[in-house]
Design a protein around this motif. Sequence first.
Motif, PDB file in Angstrom:
ATOM      1  N   GLU A  41       4.321  10.781  -1.923  1.00 42.92           N
ATOM      2  CA  GLU A  41       4.657   9.433  -0.902  1.00 42.92           C
ATOM      3  C   GLU A  41       6.590   9.786  -0.394  1.00 42.92           C
ATOM      4  N   LEU A  42       7.202   8.941  -0.359  1.00 41.59           N
ATOM      5  CA  LEU A  42       8.686   8.831  -0.208  1.00 41.59           C
ATOM      6  C   LEU A  42       8.846   7.866  -1.274  1.00 41.59           C
ATOM      7  N   PRO A  43       8.999   8.138  -2.528  1.00 43.48           N
ATOM      8  CA  PRO A  43       9.390   7.059  -4.049  1.00 43.48           C
ATOM      9  C   PRO A  43      10.698   6.246  -3.151  1.00 43.48           C
ATOM     10  N   GLY A  44      10.517   4.635  -3.147  1.00 40.05           N
ATOM     11  CA  GLY A  44      11.746   4.087  -2.963  1.00 40.05           C
ATOM     12  C   GLY A  44      11.901   3.797  -1.537  1.00 40.05           C
ATOM     13  N   ALA A  45      11.386   4.335  -0.246  1.00 35.20           N
ATOM     14  CA  ALA A  45      11.746   4.298   0.847  1.00 35.20           C
ATOM     15  C   ALA A  45      11.049   2.879   1.256  1.00 35.20           C
ATOM     16  N   SER A  46      12.269   1.776   2.570  1.00 38.67           N
ATOM     17  CA  SER A  46      11.952   0.784   2.568  1.00 38.67           C
ATOM     18  C   SER A  46      10.994   0.927   3.875  1.00 38.67           C
ATOM     19  N   SER A  47      11.327   2.289   4.399  1.00 41.36           N
ATOM     20  CA  SER A  47      10.661   1.941   5.917  1.00 41.36           C
ATOM     21  C   SER A  47      10.872   3.812   6.054  1.00 41.36           C
ATOM     22  N   ALA A  48      10.346   4.352   7.767  1.00 41.47           N
ATOM     23  CA  ALA A  48      10.428   5.405   7.396  1.00 41.47           C
ATOM     24  C   ALA A  48      10.378   6.259   8.904  1.00 41.47           C
ATOM     25  N   GLU A  49      10.861   6.886   9.164  1.00 40.59           N
ATOM     26  CA  GLU A  49      10.305   7.614  10.144  1.00 40.59           C
ATOM     27  C   GLU A  49      10.881   8.787  11.056  1.00 40.59           C
ATOM     28  N   GLY A  50      11.113   9.520  10.789  1.00 35.17           N
ATOM     29  CA  GLY A  50      11.871  11.336  10.712  1.00 35.17           C
ATOM     30  C   GLY A  50      11.423  11.919   9.582  1.00 35.17           C
ATOM     31  N   ILE A  51      11.250  13.826  10.130  1.00 37.74           N
ATOM     32  CA  ILE A  51      10.939  14.373   9.633  1.00 37.74           C
ATOM     33  C   ILE A  51      11.486  15.581   9.749  1.00 37.74           C
ATOM     34  N   ALA A  52      11.675  16.645   9.162  1.00 41.12           N
ATOM     35  CA  ALA A  52      12.258  17.496   9.362  1.00 41.12           C
ATOM     36  C   ALA A  52      11.494  18.876   8.769  1.00 41.12           C
ATOM     37  N   GLU A  53      11.184  19.961   8.817  1.00 41.66           N
ATOM     38  CA  GLU A  53      11.029  21.322   8.553  1.00 41.66           C
ATOM     39  C   GLU A  53      11.963  22.103   8.084  1.00 41.66           C
ATOM     40  N   GLY A  54      12.086  22.077   6.236  1.00 38.37           N
ATOM     41  CA  GLY A  54      13.180  23.336   5.927  1.00 38.37           C
ATOM     42  C   GLY A  54      12.770  24.115   5.359  1.00 38.37           C
ATOM     43  N   ALA A  55      13.386  25.210   5.086  1.00 39.08           N
ATOM     44  CA  ALA A  55      13.342  26.318   4.459  1.00 39.08           C
ATOM     45  C   ALA A  55      11.819  26.852   3.223  1.00 39.08           C
ATOM     46  N   GLY A  56      10.625  27.686   3.447  1.00 38.89           N
ATOM     47  CA  GLY A  56       9.779  27.949   2.927  1.00 38.89           C
ATOM     48  C   GLY A  56       8.577  26.562   3.025  1.00 38.89           C
ATOM     49  N   THR A  57       8.241  26.101   1.818  1.00 38.22           N
ATOM     50  CA  THR A  57       7.513  24.576   1.926  1.00 38.22           C
ATOM     51  C   THR A  57       8.391  23.543   1.535  1.00 38.22           C
ATOM     52  N   THR A  58      10.123  23.002   2.308  1.00 37.27           N
ATOM     53  CA  THR A  58      10.709  22.007   1.973  1.00 37.27           C
ATOM     54  C   THR A  58      11.015  21.482   3.449  1.00 37.27           C
ATOM     55  N   PHE A  59      10.316  19.882   3.033  1.00 34.12           N
ATOM     56  CA  PHE A  59      11.087  19.226   4.746  1.00 34.12           C
ATOM     57  C   PHE A  59      11.837  18.168   3.856  1.00 34.12           C
ATOM     58  N   PHE A  60      12.728  17.542   5.019  1.00 34.91           N
ATOM     59  CA  PHE A  60      13.343  16.646   4.875  1.00 34.91           C
ATOM     60  C   PHE A  60      12.965  15.060   5.318  1.00 34.91           C
TER      61      PHE A  60
END
Length: 310
Positions: A41-60
């Motif tokens: 879950e994205l806590p407190g999000a009012s909407s969603a659309e994009g995602i990006a791979e960061g370093a290691g197992t991190t995402f944004f």
Amino acid sequence: MDSGNAIRRAAVGLVALAALLLPAPVASASPPSNGHDKVIELPGASSAEGIAEGAGTTFFAGDLLKGDIFRGDIRRGTARLFIDVPDGRMAVGMKVDVEDGLLFVAGGATGQAYVYDTDTRKTVATYQLTTEPAFINDVAVTPDGAWFTNSRKGELYFVPVDRHGTPGEARTLELTGPAAATPADFNLNGIAAIRGGRTLVVAHTANEALYTVDPDSGSSAYITGAGLPYVDGIVVKGNTLWAVQNMLNQVSRVRLDARLDSFEVRDVITSPEFQVPTTAALFGDTLAVVNAKFGVPGASTYEVVLADAR
């Protein structure tokens, strides 16, 4: 009139239009409890659309209408608010330049793009890519910078990054050939850079198609293959491309031929947890897929679904 409210109203209209291009049934508002895929879950999000791979197992991931940025970890299965952005921004597609610690975010109906520092959380740069009606939709990162799509016009925008990791002045690339077509309100959508950034692949929602684009000339060519209805974000690794098809609640895994002349759908990835997925990031054999829930009645929570990429 408050510019932030105006932008949000325009965004809501564009999102609704995208969801209604071809009517289709969608899942219920609450994710099923019997699914086998992990949900973050994205806590407190009012909407969603994009995602990006960061370093290691991190995402944004982003809050579409507020523009806020979340950071999560697919291994821990958690996410939290990372950047509380100023009012009036949006967050659509995004990509990370891991080497330079930069997060590039498409600004949707604002016509803007944003660059954030993934260490300090500060805004590095803001670009007004166009002042015409626009929907800056997705991003691809290359060794030299970042490319942005505009769903309402047949052009791309490039933000260069120098060897010190400093973003430079943006430029516009007008497309020619089939990818330049704008038969509907949502056209160019997902984008990926391949061959070291020497070739771009774009998804075209209205045409249900994939195209190659020459980043120097802007010339485009059709990648022959089956139609991809509701195609949204794309991910490419080697000759494999994953195409998220939002209103179909699926991701098609396709094989590109060596010359990028054609593709073949090899598999269709589904999950009982998918609720109008829009974009994905690849972590080895795992796809992290965002549920945008366009048109889902009563949607109040937003999440990332981890699914098998194969």
